[in-house]
Design an enzyme around this catalytic site. Structure first.
Site, mmCIF file in Angstrom:
data_model
loop_
_atom_site.group_PDB
_atom_site.id
_atom_site.type_symbol
_atom_site.label_atom_id
_atom_site.label_comp_id
_atom_site.label_asym_id
_atom_site.label_seq_id
_atom_site.Cartn_x
_atom_site.Cartn_y
_atom_site.Cartn_z
ATOM 1 N N ASN A 12 30.464 65.640 29.805
ATOM 2 C CA ASN A 12 30.673 64.215 29.564
ATOM 3 C C ASN A 12 31.231 63.643 30.872
ATOM 4 O OD1 ASN A 12 31.431 61.695 28.746
ATOM 5 N ND2 ASN A 12 32.570 62.365 26.940
ATOM 6 N N ARG A 90 26.226 64.060 27.749
ATOM 7 C CA ARG A 90 26.399 62.817 26.993
ATOM 8 C C ARG A 90 25.941 61.682 27.911
ATOM 9 N NH1 ARG A 90 31.540 59.016 26.641
ATOM 10 N NH2 ARG A 90 30.650 57.500 25.219
ATOM 11 N N HIS A 179 28.879 55.351 20.199
ATOM 12 C CA HIS A 179 29.610 56.392 19.442
ATOM 13 C C HIS A 179 28.673 57.155 18.510
ATOM 14 C CE1 HIS A 179 33.783 54.219 19.719
ATOM 15 N NE2 HIS A 179 33.683 55.149 20.651
ATOM 16 N N ARG A 240 39.765 46.222 24.955
ATOM 17 C CA ARG A 240 38.609 45.328 24.728
ATOM 18 C C ARG A 240 38.880 44.380 23.565
ATOM 19 N NH1 ARG A 240 34.281 50.163 24.446
ATOM 20 N NH2 ARG A 240 35.867 51.511 25.351
ATOM 21 N N GLU A 385 32.024 65.333 19.098
ATOM 22 C CA GLU A 385 30.754 64.871 19.654
ATOM 23 C C GLU A 385 30.054 65.972 20.446
ATOM 24 O OE1 GLU A 385 31.487 60.711 21.343
ATOM 25 O OE2 GLU A 385 33.431 61.291 20.567
#
Ligand code: ADP
Length: 400
Positions: A12, A90, A179, A240, A385
């Site tokens: 990742n 990823r 996601h 965010r 993940e």
């Protein structure tokens, strides 16, 4: 037998970090590591736990090539490198090109590059790692696993933005969602807990980490998700802003004379929990400040929880049935306070959580936090993940 390979490497790549995980051919974790502060001019820190050895190491400046070489040397020393089945990456944005993981070739590289304008921080660094690995180990098979792929089942009436249609046709502007591997993992885990096929399982999956998103899954398919064209849409996140009045953007740019680029930065890096509380983007610190009487921190927590619940309640519109609600991600897995505040806003749909279970299921535990009388069960499932990517690698490169 000489060609028998044993391990899968999952990467990742971030703007200044690389997270790596090792799995064996049965997808059991064999270790993980992190290299951070790459290319920042600061000391690079690498830490890993592989095959029962843990280490923390500091280096003077490292770029991505040196970092990946260092990782490969480490894997060689552990007798893993020569036994790699493949390497999975990823990749944040696959646009409309990819609805599942794929073996990387020049076509895939081109498309990752084409999608870079929609994920300018993430796609280029993944592509860079892919190219470095190709130059260092030309024979290794590499796989791309996209955050957007799981959401390619969104119905058109969900993913189309209500702006002139030419923006979709000419500029591919639409909701993509992110996601994906986390929501997919939750789906697989929950289906196995309930003894069902994923294709019979309908959930609301709530990933609350630094980034946060709610996805409704109907019979195994993503039907709606709160993130959009970028990972900025939707819930309030660490830094965010999430959902806002689009009219505000013009007002801020025009009337307050803030450049569009600066506004983008404000909405991405200075808003959310950090912007409201002025304390931190880290939920632990914001909750602590709120407990100590900081009013803005308290407001940030209330807003975060209300917006999450509002999005979860709204996602019911996209479902015909619901087997359960699942919390995941750093906040969803660990914060009983946040979960309880969110679920208090959902009592109207018959959610009854158990206070003690809600406090107990933290720190990597999996479990249900609702009472028998709750209309829908609510679960906590720690995300994985990397495991989803490792499984895709094995699916695409069977180890025979
Ligand atoms: P990312 O989205 O970067 O993968 P994570 O899923 O690791 O992030 O989540 C990071 C968030 O999880 C941070 O806001 C952190 O404060 C929060 N978190 C971790 N542990 C706890 C905890 N015990 N209580 C509240 N929040 C927590």
């Amino acid at each position: 037998m000489d060609n028998y390979k044993e391990y899968i490497l999952v990467l990742n790549s971030g703007s200044s970090s690389i997270k790596f995980s090792i799995f064996d051919q049965n997808c059991n974790s064999k270790g993980r590591g992190l290299i951070e502060n790459i290319n920042t001019g600061n000391k690079v820190r690498a830490k890993y736990h592989i095959l029962d050895e843990s280490k923390n190491i500091y280096f003077e400046e490292f770029d991505f090539v040196k970092s990946i070489k260092w990782m490969f040397d480490l894997l060689k020393e552990k007798n893993i490198l020569d036994s790699l089945i493949a390497c999975g990456h990823r990749v944040v944005h696959g646009g409309e090109y990819f609805s599942e993981s794929v073996i990387i070739d020049s076509y895939v590289e081109d498309k990752i590059n084409l999608c870079a304008s929609m994920a300018p921080i993430h796609n280029p660094v993944s592509l860079n790692s892919i190219k470095i690995i190709k130059s260092l180990l030309p024979d290794i098979v590499q796989i791309a696993s996209f955050d957007t792929a799981f959401h390619q089942t969104l119905p058109k009436y969900v993913y189309t933005y209500p702006i002139p249609y030419r923006f979709y046709e000419e500029n591919s502007i639409r909701k993509y969602g992110f996601h994906g591997n986390s929501h997919k993992y939750v789906l697989h885990k929950m289906a196995s807990i309930m003894g069902k096929n994923t294709s019979e399982t309908s959930l609301i999956s709530v990933h609350l980490g630094n980034g946060a998103s709610v996805t409704s899954i109907s019979n195994g398919k993503s039907m709606d998700t709160s993130m959009g064209f970028t990972p900025m849409e939707g819930l309030i996140m660490g830094t965010r802003a999430g959902f806002m009045d689009p009219g505000l953007f013009y007002y801020i740019v025009q009337t307050l004379d803030i450049a569009p680029k600066d506004l983008d930065n404000i909405l991405l890096k200075e808003s959310g929990l950090l912007g409201i509380s002025g304390v931190s983007s880290d939920m632990r610190e914001v909750v602590k400040a709120a407990d100590e009487g900081d009013e803005r921190a308290s407001l940030a927590v209330e807003m975060f929880c209300y917006k999450a619940a509002k999005s979860m309640n709204a996602s019911l519109s996209s479902l015909k049935a619901l087997d359960g609600i699942v919390f995941t991600g750093g906040i969803g897995e660990n914060s009983g306070v946040v979960r309880s505040k969110i679920l208090d806003h959902m009592a109207i749909i018959g959610i009854e959580y158990d206070h003690m279970l809600n406090e107990e299921i933290v720190n990597g535990k999996t479990g249900e936090i609702t009472r028998m009388t709750s209309r829908y069960p609510v679960w906590v499932i720690p995300s994985n993940e990397e495991l989803m990517i490792a499984k895709d690698v094995l699916h695409l490169v069977p180890n025979i």
